[in-house]
Design an enzyme around this catalytic site. Structure first.
Site, PDB file in Angstrom:
ATOM      1  N   GLU A   1       0.788  -1.022  -0.023  1.00 18.86           N
ATOM      2  CA  GLU A   1       0.267  -0.401  -0.147  1.00 18.86           C
ATOM      3  C   GLU A   1       1.290   0.905   0.196  1.00 18.86           C
ATOM      4  OE1 GLU A   1      -1.830  -1.280   3.991  1.00 18.86           O
ATOM      5  OE2 GLU A   1      -3.414  -2.512   3.043  1.00 18.86           O
TER       6      GLU A   1
ATOM      7  N   TYR B   1       4.015   5.203  13.441  1.00 24.50           N
ATOM      8  CA  TYR B   1       3.489   5.081  12.620  1.00 24.50           C
ATOM      9  C   TYR B   1       2.101   5.611  12.230  1.00 24.50           C
ATOM     10  CZ  TYR B   1       3.712   0.781   9.201  1.00 24.50           C
ATOM     11  OH  TYR B   1       4.537  -0.111   8.407  1.00 24.50           O
TER      12      TYR B   1
END
Length: 654
Positions: A112, A231
């Site tokens: 992704e 993240y």
């Protein structure tokens, strides 16, 4: 003029926003540490190359290939002076994609992508396109595909055997939101060796947010809280697109054909050599006065011991660890069998080189923190090669476009939230392989929990054949009674990967080595198991970043690799993210911002308030009461100040 020696260069190659942003002045000619864009695309002016210099790259994954690219483009090295060594017989490392329609295709994982992968796009802006005419790049090709076919999902979460679960919001209570905010505020140094599940409440781990997050990024509950925090900062600008995956962009084909093929084609044309079936397992070093210099690479090639001498001006780039090392394969009727123990991978392993480096000095980290718990880092994927069947009929119901149209299909993984395995599946744009027949679709399935029995098949996923995994998928899609018709037109290939999330295991400072460890004069370490200032791991961007830092440092290039894109500091992204966490509704304090900024130039940074909102003044005072306590002295003073400020703005606007 020659290349500067990395030991004497004063330039900090790896920028760190936490150390240099506020010290701009005439003594520093560089832009801010997280500056990205065209100004950072300069190529350093070089003098004569170092005579006889060779480069040795261990590993032909994206990090190793990127190192070769930057050695040529920015380092001015000739391709014929660069050699890549790899254990496998094909380039690409974990970026794989193989097979055919007859035996079945296979990809162990997928990628992704994000818009602000600045190093990755810097590289592929200069790599000739796979299919577009001469003069176009892979980036041009990527943009053409995604600009004309936006990604999104209409069935991101499912449950109850085929029903779409409401995923319109992240499903977080105020208490859950506060857990996230506190994590964002914590310093990185506070989170050594802390797991996700030890920090978050049990109810948080059942929210839409966590199902969306863990299935998209492959986090396990017992893995690193620090990495989850990184993240959240790295992808803060994408949190509002987390539900429907509209913040993502995908390649036209699988990762091997989309990226490895055009990049290796370019490097081969430049003269770069790749030596396959060669395992580099140790580096000889000369240590003196605190410096460490590689003098030889020890390898096994075609069953023979080989020593590659490293010259005094040569440079070495080595991959530490491997996510896909020790993969066990299976198929429709075969269960994959692991050849790796839970705690020790053995000498015939891609971990061996790092283990031997770590034995030489603590500066090389602690690899056992990552390879030492296979049960905690393993998951399995299945690649389905499908002809028309009830499975494809069900897929069409869940797809954004017709699966055979060449456009976005599921828009990313679809996750079954009531799956004991936490199973997900996806169908990317088709064909997924350039040679794929028109009546064939390729689907990808994976699950996170390897120790739980299935809801339909009473086995753990690693105990299952491809046929049984297919049956479990059909059960969750609500077509379990049609499994025979599905199996008759589906081929399944399995990949059980013992270290696929090893990089997420809880860690502390010093467990991962720096790209160029302290004292190393000609060695850089690459990939997912090295330390960078602020970037995350498990992305192609982070692999390219490590390669770029390594090349610039070892060659002493007068060029800086910028820190990650500063989107996390953009007030608009912070507000947008706060809205997303709060169920897409105004968060506490947002109306206060409207009261303060609504009549100013900065009003445009604020999202519109709901049409049926109470008067702004009433809601702003209500928010003040929540924050300060109604009737308190602070509440009264601030409320009066807001009224005077608003009146002043109204008077000036007349």
């Amino acid at each position: 003029m020659k290349h500067a020696d990395s030991r004497t260069s004063s330039l900090r190659v790896e920028a760190n926003i936490g150390e240099g942003f506020w010290r701009k002045g005439p003594q520093d000619s560089l832009p801010p540490p997280d500056m990205t864009g065209a100004y950072m695309r300069n190529r350093p002016v070089l003098g004569a190359p170092v005579a006889g210099r060779k480069a040795w790259i261990i590993g032909s994954g994206i990090a190793g290939l990127a190192a070769a690219f930057y050695l040529i483009r920015d380092g001015g090295m000739a391709g014929e002076d660069i050699t890549i060594l790899d254990t496998l017989d094909v380039a690409g490392g974990s970026l794989d994609g193989a097979g055919n329609a007859e035996q079945g295709y296979i990809v162990r994982g997928g990628r992704e992508m994000n818009w602000n992968y600045d190093n990755f796009w810097d590289l592929f802006q200069d790599v000739p396109a796979l299919e577009l005419p001469e003069g176009y790049s892979v980036l041009d090709e990527y943009r053409y595909v995604n600009d004309n076919d936006p990604n999104w999902s209409k069935a991101r979460l499912m449950h109850q055997q085929g029903k779409i679960r409401d995923f319109s919001t992240l499903g977080l209570t105020k208490a859950h939101q506060w857990e996230i905010v506190k994590l964002l505020l914590k310093r990185k140094e506070e989170l050594d060796d802390i797991s996700i599940e030890s920090y978050f409440s049990k109810s948080f781990l059942e929210t839409n947010f966590w199902y969306l997050w863990r299935s998209m990024f492959a986090f396990e509950n017992w893995q690193s809280l620090l990495e989850m925090k990184l993240y959240m900062h790295r992808f803060l600008d994408a949190i509002d697109g987390l539900t429907d995956m509209s913040a993502l962009v995908f390649p036209k084909y699988n990762q091997y054909d989309s990226f490895v093929v055009p990049l290796t084609r370019m490097l081969k044309d430049k003269g770069v050599k790749v030596q396959f079936n060669t395992r580099a397992y140790d580096l000889d070093m000369r240590e003196e006065a605190g410096s460490r210099t590689v003098t030889a690479i020890r390898c096994r090639s075609a069953g023979q011991e080989v020593q590659i001498d490293v010259g005094p001006h040569d440079v070495v780039f080595a991959l530490t660890g491997s996510m896909t090392e020790g993969t066990a394969y299976g198929d429709m009727d075969t269960v994959p069998v692991l050849a790796r123990g839970n705690e020790e991978p053995g000498d015939d392993s891609d971990w061996t080189l790092w283990k031997r480096l770590a034995a030489k000095s603590p500066v090389f980290g602690r690899p056992e923190k990552f390879y030492g718990d296979v049960k905690g880092s393993m998951w399995e994927s299945a690649t389905l090669t499908c002809k028309p069947s009830p499975l494809i009929d069900k897929l069409k119901e869940l797809s954004v476009n017709d699966p055979y149209s060449g456009k976005t299909v599921t828009g990313g993984v679809i996750t079954f939230t009531d799956s004991n395995w936490v199973m997900s599946f996806t169908c990317n744009r088709q064909p997924h392989f350039p040679d794929q027949p028109g009546d064939v679709l390729v689907l990808w399935v994976y699950a996170l929990l390897m120790d739980k029995k299935g809801n339909h098949v009473p086995k753990t996923m690693p105990e299952c054949t491809g046929r049984e995994i297919l049956a479990e998928l059909c059960y969750h899609l609500g077509i379990a009674d049609q499994i025979d018709a599905v199996a008759a037109n589906t081929k399944v290939r399995l990949a059980l990967m013992p270290y696929i999330t090893a990089q997420f295991m809880p860690r502390a400072a010093g467990d991962r080595p720096h790209v160029v460890p302290e004292g190393c004069t000609n060695l850089a370490l690459l990939g997912q198991f090295v330390e960078t200032s602020n970037d995350v791991i498990f992305t192609m961007e982070s692999s390219v970043r490590t390669a770029r830092i390594g090349v610039y440092t070892l060659l002493g290039l007068p060029k800086q690799v910028p820190d990650i894109s500063p989107t996390q500091y953009d007030i608009r992204n912070i507000i947008k993210g706060a809205r997303a966490l709060n169920g897409n509704q105004p968060f506490v304090g947002e109306r206060l911002l409207h009261r303060v900024l609504g009549k100013t130039y900065f009003a445009h940074i604020l999202p519109p308030l709901p049409d049926n909102d109470e008067t702004l003044r009433e809601r702003a005072e209500s928010e003040l009461a929540q924050l300060l306590g109604k009737g308190g002295q602070a509440f009264g003073k601030l409320s009066a100040w807001l009224e005077r400020y608003s009146s002043n703005l109204r008077d000036k606007s007349k």
